[in-house]
Design an enzyme around this catalytic site. Structure first.
Site, PDB file in Angstrom:
ATOM      1  CB  CYS B  52      -0.709  -0.087   1.324  1.00 28.99           C
ATOM      2  SG  CYS B  52      -1.538   1.554   1.716  1.00 28.99           S
ATOM      3  CB  CYS B  55       0.890   1.284   5.077  1.00 29.69           C
ATOM      4  SG  CYS B  55      -0.525   0.267   4.984  1.00 29.69           S
ATOM      5  CB  ALA B  61       3.118   6.201  -7.230  1.00 31.36           C
ATOM      6  CG  HIS B 122      -4.331  -1.329   4.547  1.00 29.20           C
ATOM      7  ND1 HIS B 122      -3.850  -0.556   3.552  1.00 29.20           N
ATOM      8  CD2 HIS B 122      -4.736  -2.370   3.600  1.00 29.20           C
ATOM      9  CE1 HIS B 122      -4.205  -0.844   2.146  1.00 29.20           C
ATOM     10  NE2 HIS B 122      -4.708  -1.989   2.460  1.00 29.20           N
ATOM     11  CG  ASN B 189     -13.822   9.433  -4.656  1.00 30.30           C
ATOM     12  OD1 ASN B 189     -14.700  10.338  -4.765  1.00 30.30           O
ATOM     13  ND2 ASN B 189     -12.711   9.945  -5.326  1.00 30.30           N
ATOM     14  CB  CYS B 196     -11.640   4.679  -3.811  1.00 26.87           C
ATOM     15  SG  CYS B 196     -10.437   4.535  -2.455  1.00 26.87           S
ATOM     16  CB  SER B 197      -6.975   3.393  -7.200  1.00 27.47           C
ATOM     17  OG  SER B 197      -6.700   4.499  -6.872  1.00 27.47           O
ATOM     18  CG  HIS B 200      -4.225   3.345   4.155  1.00 27.16           C
ATOM     19  ND1 HIS B 200      -3.097   2.455   4.693  1.00 27.16           N
ATOM     20  CD2 HIS B 200      -4.313   4.371   4.892  1.00 27.16           C
ATOM     21  CE1 HIS B 200      -2.838   3.088   5.856  1.00 27.16           C
ATOM     22  NE2 HIS B 200      -3.665   4.246   6.031  1.00 27.16           N
ATOM     23  CG  HIS B 202      -6.820   7.904   0.871  1.00 27.21           C
ATOM     24  ND1 HIS B 202      -7.437   6.785   0.583  1.00 27.21           N
ATOM     25  CD2 HIS B 202      -6.815   8.734  -0.283  1.00 27.21           C
ATOM     26  CE1 HIS B 202      -7.603   6.586  -0.601  1.00 27.21           C
ATOM     27  NE2 HIS B 202      -7.432   7.718  -1.457  1.00 27.21           N
ATOM     28  CD  GLN B 204      -7.816  12.206  -4.511  1.00 24.50           C
ATOM     29  OE1 GLN B 204      -7.474  13.092  -5.201  1.00 24.50           O
ATOM     30  NE2 GLN B 204      -8.662  11.264  -4.924  1.00 24.50           N
ATOM     31  CG  HIS B 334     -23.476  22.333   3.316  1.00 27.76           C
ATOM     32  ND1 HIS B 334     -22.947  23.674   3.162  1.00 27.76           N
ATOM     33  CD2 HIS B 334     -23.415  21.486   2.103  1.00 27.76           C
ATOM     34  CE1 HIS B 334     -22.796  23.833   1.631  1.00 27.76           C
ATOM     35  NE2 HIS B 334     -23.404  22.547   1.136  1.00 27.76           N
ATOM     36  CG  PHE B 350     -26.437   2.075 -13.123  1.00 25.49           C
ATOM     37  CD1 PHE B 350     -25.163   2.206 -13.589  1.00 25.49           C
ATOM     38  CD2 PHE B 350     -27.046   1.012 -12.361  1.00 25.49           C
ATOM     39  CE1 PHE B 350     -24.410   1.010 -13.333  1.00 25.49           C
ATOM     40  CE2 PHE B 350     -26.162  -0.142 -12.302  1.00 25.49           C
ATOM     41  CZ  PHE B 350     -25.001  -0.341 -12.822  1.00 25.49           C
ATOM     42  CE1 TYR B 354     -36.503  11.791 -19.442  1.00 27.54           C
ATOM     43  CE2 TYR B 354     -35.964  12.264 -16.935  1.00 27.54           C
ATOM     44  CZ  TYR B 354     -36.407  12.533 -18.042  1.00 27.54           C
ATOM     45  OH  TYR B 354     -37.538  13.602 -18.022  1.00 27.54           O
ATOM     46  CD  GLN B 361     -35.609   7.808 -11.967  1.00 30.05           C
ATOM     47  OE1 GLN B 361     -34.697   7.359 -12.055  1.00 30.05           O
ATOM     48  NE2 GLN B 361     -36.660   7.358 -11.397  1.00 30.05           N
TER      49      GLN B 361
HETATM   50  O1  LIG Z   1     -34.968   2.039 -17.432  1.00 37.90           O
HETATM   51  P1  LIG Z   1     -33.879   0.992 -17.133  1.00 37.90           P
HETATM   52  O2  LIG Z   1     -33.154   0.446 -18.158  1.00 37.90           O
HETATM   53  O3  LIG Z   1     -34.356  -0.274 -16.202  1.00 37.90           O
HETATM   54  O4  LIG Z   1     -33.058   1.520 -16.058  1.00 37.90           O
HETATM   55  C1  LIG Z   1     -31.693   2.302 -16.248  1.00 37.90           C
HETATM   56  O5  LIG Z   1     -32.031   3.625 -17.078  1.00 37.90           O
HETATM   57  C2  LIG Z   1     -32.638   4.530 -16.541  1.00 37.90           C
HETATM   58  C3  LIG Z   1     -32.819   5.868 -17.157  1.00 37.90           C
HETATM   59  O6  LIG Z   1     -31.474   6.321 -17.459  1.00 37.90           O
HETATM   60  C4  LIG Z   1     -32.092   4.925 -14.844  1.00 37.90           C
HETATM   61  O7  LIG Z   1     -32.868   5.502 -14.219  1.00 37.90           O
HETATM   62  C5  LIG Z   1     -31.775   3.561 -14.206  1.00 37.90           C
HETATM   63  O8  LIG Z   1     -30.866   3.967 -13.037  1.00 37.90           O
HETATM   64  C6  LIG Z   1     -30.828   2.639 -15.148  1.00 37.90           C
HETATM   65  O9  LIG Z   1     -30.618   1.358 -14.555  1.00 37.90           O
HETATM   66  O1  LIG Z   2      -7.506  10.761  -7.528  1.00 37.44           O
HETATM   67  P1  LIG Z   2      -7.863   9.350  -7.615  1.00 37.44           P
HETATM   68  O2  LIG Z   2      -8.309   8.543  -6.457  1.00 37.44           O
HETATM   69  O3  LIG Z   2      -6.780   8.428  -8.381  1.00 37.44           O
HETATM   70  O4  LIG Z   2      -9.031   9.324  -8.513  1.00 37.44           O
HETATM   71  C1  LIG Z   2     -10.397   9.206  -8.327  1.00 37.44           C
HETATM   72  O5  LIG Z   2     -10.894  10.645  -7.840  1.00 37.44           O
HETATM   73  C2  LIG Z   2     -10.724  11.738  -8.852  1.00 37.44           C
HETATM   74  C3  LIG Z   2     -11.403  12.912  -8.241  1.00 37.44           C
HETATM   75  O6  LIG Z   2     -12.608  12.671  -7.868  1.00 37.44           O
HETATM   76  C4  LIG Z   2     -11.549  11.336  -9.942  1.00 37.44           C
HETATM   77  O7  LIG Z   2     -11.287  12.162 -11.032  1.00 37.44           O
HETATM   78  C5  LIG Z   2     -11.012   9.913 -10.647  1.00 37.44           C
HETATM   79  O8  LIG Z   2     -11.582   9.598 -11.729  1.00 37.44           O
HETATM   80  C6  LIG Z   2     -11.133   8.854  -9.574  1.00 37.44           C
HETATM   81  O9  LIG Z   2     -10.683   7.557 -10.077  1.00 37.44           O
END
Ligand SMILES: O=P(O)(O)O[C@H]1O[C@H](CO)[C@@H](O)[C@H](O)[C@H]1O
Ligand SMILES: O=P(O)(O)O[C@H]1O[C@H](CO)[C@@H](O)[C@H](O)[C@H]1O
Lengths: 386, 386
Positions: B52, B55, B61, B122, B189, B196-197, B200, B202, B204, B334, B350, B354, B361
């Site tokens: 890591c 750690c 890197a 970790h 993240n 998040c890769s 550990h 953390h 940013q 906040h 997801f 839409y 939504q």
């Molecule tokens: O309608 P579906 O294909 O079941 O669902 C998908 O598309 C929708 C519209 O973008 C989203 O709100 C859902 O989160 C996604 O899983």
């Molecule tokens: O900086 P990281 O942890 O490598 O990267 C992560 O956080 C970033 C900031 O939200 C994003 O832009 C990256 O897509 C995500 O993988």
């Protein structure tokens, strides 16, 4: 290329369609990736899946049976996000003495959501289909859009012409909702990474009682541009990109595909009509074929890029279903493709912490993305593997 | 509950912090899910991982070694999205005769990005840590924020007091960039689902030369509210939610946790200061403990909800690093938590078609989410499994 320095430094770019800035960090692609890997989707699907609720002849989740359709087939989504009928809700008027009326604002939303298949074959995708096979998809989009337009729509003559000239496909006819709706969003979620739960090639068509946030922002920005400069934002932009060439992926007589200056997703593209097309019903027969070509071209290039079935969400922006003369004239037909992959079939870009809390951020520049997409035309990679 | 009808119908809600509407479809949770499953993260990690790069004692890197730090440790990100020094770029002024100056707008972005660990262990997370262990994290945030504020900052007296009273942790001291930066975004993240890769614990800290889109929108909305109503938006909102109770998850004397009326993510919460705290440097010692309690409480409830290490992106919104009196007075401290899970440890929401093309939504209502989060207090579920 006056802006070669932008290839190397962190900078912000402005999105004139939404009015927002985003952060571009070109050098960031050098960082090693140890995070989540996406599952590449190279598994071979059957041409017909007896369990798929979209295949011809099969039963759907709520018991209806699909016809033995030939190319496209449309039906009302069994789990729609909006419905035609529901209990009434009267929002309270904003009132200075009642904080709840200021901070807990709601309004009812109704509509009708459809699913539209692209083909009978379970295993195909737009990238596998020919231009001739994509034309019926665009015709189905055009008929569904035309049949939902308001009777007072500024483009009603164009709608009538389209409904007359485009061959009727009974499997894709869905009738008309009882109430006039305000806006139609045609979109495709492709791939499990984009929340798609069924690989059968299909899109969704959500028609809603309000103008949603994203098209509202675009119409507003385009209308302000028109007022300030007397020209169309996307018309000016298409011309500019054809001159500059560095962000152009491909073009034909009617459509231009670019990685837009303000692209957020690594390989985001914008498909722009070259002339002032306001909506699907404005397309001539020839333009419908040209649009099918553009869709074929970009989806095939996407798949070729990392030799995988490329995930994306795509969607069409055009004039609302019910709109004023000014809104219709301001609208400029275009299609967005938002694909998440960044470096390979398994490494995606995450829109997380900084992006959600502060501002959109991208790694490779749109110019670098366009160069890669220009370089992967030619036959679909899968063809030679079969 | 005057709005019980909203539990059952599709509607839009207004987000006064961003000025945008979103679509809520409560009945949609009934649809079966056959799409992508997230990998639940219940694997037991070692307390120390020699590979890591976070750690204590390990090599990073790019070759630097971490000290044998005790709790928090901060360093400049080896792959920063913005840097302190880069080639100069002078944006062209907008010019009516030059379309490129209107449609290809860019501006340089500089800054400094840090990584800050929460603990030496970790395998731990904020949900596993005690309030006493979280206090040093907040102190590290406060010192890093205080030490980056401009010398003319309206809260400079508060910054001086904070730097004097908070114990120095040499492992978390990062110095100050040569140039004054405009804004600092502290964010976490958590989980592979959120990009998040490294597990550990953390966060940013990105400090940037501009005010990013999201905080800019919030400051603008809060300032407009203040001008129109003579009161603070989040002050009014916290009071209102304490009266209504239906969206409250938890509270102590100083902080309120709610599923906001306008939440987009299924279990999104907002942690709001009850009094007018403008930034971390305004927190009293006691409020720092209360804030640590709130963070402990929500992260533990999240993990308990689906008995998994709950993924999320979280972040603090407060006064910018370099700001006017008005911006500082408008700011109301906040913290947002944006978690993607919807129904279980493996089924997420997801933000795709839409959502990207039309409008945000959500499926379950914020009231339903708050009820579930209220019901899962108590000991961390993992404790009894050990
Ligand atoms: O309608 P579906 O294909 O079941 O669902 C998908 O598309 C929708 C519209 O973008 C989203 O709100 C859902 O989160 C996604 O899983
Ligand atoms: O900086 P990281 O942890 O490598 O990267 C992560 O956080 C970033 C900031 O939200 C994003 O832009 C990256 O897509 C995500 O993988």
């Amino acid at each position: 290329m006056p802006d070669a320095v932008l290839d190397d430094i962190s900078h912000r770019r402005f999105n004139p369609l939404t009015g927002a800035w985003l952060l571009v960090s070109p050098h960031r692609t050098k960082r090693p990736w140890q995070g989540q890997k996406e599952a590449p989707s190279n598994s071979k699907l059957p041409d017909y899946d007896p369990k798929c609720f979209l295949c011809p002849g099969n039963k759907r989740a709520q018991g209806d049976s699909n016809p033995q359709y030939k190319n496209t087939f449309a039906f009302v989504n069994d789990y729609s996000a909006v419905k035609e009928e529901q209990q009434a809700y009267e929002p309270a008027a904003a009132n200075e003495d009642d904080v709840a009326s200021l901070l807990l604002q709601a309004q009812p939303a109704t509509g009708r959501c459809y699913v539209l298949t692209f083909a009978a074959n379970h295993a195909t995708t737009l990238a596998d289909m020919t231009t001739e096979e994509i034309v019926p998809v665009i015709q189905a989009w055009t008929r569904i859009y035309a049949s939902h337009m308001s009777t007072s729509h500024p483009l009603k003559a164009q709608a009538a012409r389209a409904l007359e000239q485009i061959p009727v496909n009974p499997d894709a006819e869905v009738g008309k909702p009882k109430q006039q709706l305000r806006y139609m969003q045609i979109f495709e979620n492709k791939g499990v990474t984009m929340g798609c739960s069924n690989p059968h090639p299909h899109c969704q068509v959500w028609t809603v009682s309000n103008l949603p946030e994203e098209p509202a922002k675009e119409i507003d920005q385009m209308s302000q541009y028109h007022k300030s400069h007397g020209r169309h934002l996307l018309g000016d932009y298409a011309k500019l990109e054809m001159e500059k060439e560095e962000r152009v992926v491909w073009q034909n007589e009617s459509f231009l595909i670019v990685c837009p200056w303000w692209a957020f997703w690594p390989f985001e593209v914008l498909v722009i009509a070259k002339r002032h097309v306001r909506a699907l019903v404005d397309l001539t027969d020839d333009e419908t074929v040209r649009f099918a070509e553009a869709i074929q071209e970009i989806t095939r290039r996407y798949d070729n890029l990392f030799e995988t079935s490329f995930p994306y969400s795509s969607g069409i922006h055009q004039a609302p279903l019910d709109c004023t003369e000014e809104e219709a004239e301001t609208s400029w037909f275009h299609m967005h493709f938002y694909p998440p992959l960044l470096r390979s079939a398994t490494v995606r870009k995450f829109q997380v912490g900084y992006e959600l809390l502060a501002e959109s951020q991208r790694d490779i520049t749109p110019e670098q993305a366009a160069a890669k997409l220009r370089a992967c035309g030619g036959e679909l990679y899968r063809k030679s593997l079969q």
